[in-house]
Structures are given as C-alpha cells and as structure tokens.
Design a protein around this motif. Structure first.
Motif, short mmCIF file in Angstrom:
data_model
loop_
_atom_site.label_atom_id
_atom_site.label_comp_id
_atom_site.label_asym_id
_atom_site.label_seq_id
_atom_site.Cartn_x
_atom_site.Cartn_y
_atom_site.Cartn_z
N THR A 190 41.35 42.84 66.10
CA THR A 190 41.28 43.40 67.44
C THR A 190 42.12 44.66 67.50
O THR A 190 42.95 44.90 66.61
CB THR A 190 41.77 42.38 68.50
OG1 THR A 190 41.56 42.93 69.80
CG2 THR A 190 43.23 42.04 68.32
N LEU A 191 41.92 45.43 68.55
CA LEU A 191 42.81 46.55 68.81
C LEU A 191 44.14 45.96 69.30
O LEU A 191 44.17 44.84 69.82
CB LEU A 191 42.20 47.47 69.86
CG LEU A 191 40.93 48.20 69.41
CD1 LEU A 191 40.31 48.96 70.58
CD2 LEU A 191 41.21 49.14 68.25
N PRO A 192 45.22 46.71 69.16
CA PRO A 192 46.53 46.16 69.55
C PRO A 192 46.58 45.62 70.98
O PRO A 192 47.25 44.63 71.24
CB PRO A 192 47.48 47.34 69.36
CG PRO A 192 46.86 48.14 68.26
CD PRO A 192 45.37 48.02 68.50
N ASP A 193 45.86 46.24 71.91
CA ASP A 193 45.93 45.76 73.30
C ASP A 193 45.10 44.50 73.55
O ASP A 193 45.15 43.93 74.63
CB ASP A 193 45.54 46.87 74.29
CG ASP A 193 44.13 47.39 74.09
OD1 ASP A 193 43.46 47.00 73.11
OD2 ASP A 193 43.69 48.21 74.92
N GLY A 199 45.13 38.84 75.01
CA GLY A 199 43.95 38.14 75.50
C GLY A 199 43.49 37.05 74.55
O GLY A 199 43.10 35.95 74.99
N ILE A 200 43.54 37.31 73.26
CA ILE A 200 43.14 36.31 72.27
C ILE A 200 44.12 35.14 72.29
O ILE A 200 43.73 33.98 72.24
CB ILE A 200 43.03 36.94 70.88
CG1 ILE A 200 41.87 37.94 70.87
CG2 ILE A 200 42.85 35.88 69.80
CD1 ILE A 200 41.77 38.79 69.63
N ARG A 201 45.40 35.44 72.40
CA ARG A 201 46.43 34.39 72.49
C ARG A 201 46.18 33.54 73.73
O ARG A 201 46.24 32.31 73.67
CB ARG A 201 47.81 35.03 72.54
CG ARG A 201 48.94 34.03 72.64
CD ARG A 201 50.29 34.76 72.87
NE ARG A 201 51.34 33.82 73.13
CZ ARG A 201 51.58 33.28 74.33
NH1 ARG A 201 50.83 33.59 75.37
NH2 ARG A 201 52.57 32.42 74.50
N ASP A 202 45.91 34.18 74.86
CA ASP A 202 45.65 33.44 76.09
C ASP A 202 44.42 32.55 75.96
O ASP A 202 44.39 31.42 76.45
CB ASP A 202 45.49 34.40 77.27
CG ASP A 202 46.79 35.09 77.64
OD1 ASP A 202 47.87 34.62 77.22
OD2 ASP A 202 46.72 36.12 78.36
N ASP A 203 43.38 33.06 75.28
CA ASP A 203 42.17 32.25 75.07
C ASP A 203 42.48 31.02 74.21
O ASP A 203 41.97 29.93 74.47
CB ASP A 203 41.07 33.08 74.40
CG ASP A 203 40.44 34.09 75.35
OD1 ASP A 203 40.67 33.98 76.58
OD2 ASP A 203 39.71 34.98 74.86
#
Length: 154
Positions: A133-136, A140-144
C-alpha cells in the motif's frame, strides 16, 4: 633581574592552579541491584511503535522473524522491491489474534509499505493477509484487521 619577573609569576601560577577543576571520582561498582518487574511501561525513544504488546501464547514470534516472513512473502509479488527492515513495525492485534507487520519499501523509486497479517505460530505461520500500500493506507489496513474485515484475501 631575571629572578624578579619569575617571582611575580609565582603567585599567578598558584592562583591559576587553584582554578583548575578537580578530577571527577571514578565510579566503582559495589553491588549489582536486582531488577524487579514493573507494571509501568518504559518509555520508547523511537517515534514509531515497534511492538505494542506480546501475544499471550508461548513460543511467540520475534520481531525479526515477522519482518523476514513478511518481506519474503511480498518479494513473491514484487521481486524488485527494496525493503527497509530496520524501519519495520510490528504490532500484536489481540482482537484479531494476529501480528500486523508494516515494512517500508521502494519499488522503482515509489515509496510503498509492505503489510502482512500473520497468525499461527513461528513453526507454522498463517498469513491472514499480505500486500502493498501507499504509506497513507497502512492505518486503514490495520483498522480492517482489527475489525475482522480481511475477507480472507491475500
């Protein structure tokens, strides 16, 4: 006459000798204090977290092992990636019972982050997800992962 200037300098040298700092005493170790476990966390001087907590199971992954597993997995889809393992972060997500691993990387000059969700054991790691993923997009991936929204996709 030569003796007279030397006598004048003698009091000046005595005064200057008194102005020099005394040497610091060298510390000596008399006994080694025993460490007692503390319930308060020790402060971390690094700006990014490396590990938030340890998993409750024995035989847990070491940070280096998690980073290696993630970079090896990502290398299968991005063989030209350059990983910065010394900047990697790992975090135990207790709700999901997986390690979240983020390893900064570059691919053809583009800054990206390799991300992995790793469960199981060191002897039999289980990738819940892996990708880039891009750094930003890391948060979101962690939250998912925390919400259990990995959909079983790698």
């Amino acid at each position: 006459m030569r003796l007279r200037p030397a006598l004048l300098l003698l009091p000046v040298l005595v005064v200057l000798a008194g102005c020099t700092p005394a040497p610091e005493p060298t510390p000596t170790v008399t006994s080694t204090p025993s460490e007692t476990p503390s319930s308060s966390p020790t402060p971390d001087s690094s700006p990014t977290p490396t590990e938030s907590s340890s998993p409750p199971t024995a035989g847990a992954f070491a940070k280096g092992q998690l980073v290696s597993l993630c970079t090896e997995k990502i290398r299968t889809i991005s063989p030209n990636a350059t990983f910065f393992a010394d900047m990697a972060t790992t975090e135990w997500l207790e709700q999901s019972a997986v390690w979240f691993v983020a390893v900064p990387e570059t691919i053809d000059g583009q800054d990206n982050v390799a991300v992995c969700g790793i469960g199981g054991s060191p002897e039999a790691p289980d990738f819940v997800l892996h990708g880039e993923t891009l750094p930003d997009g890391v948060a979101g991936i962690r939250d998912d992962l925390l919400a259990g929204k990995d959909d079983g996709k790698d």
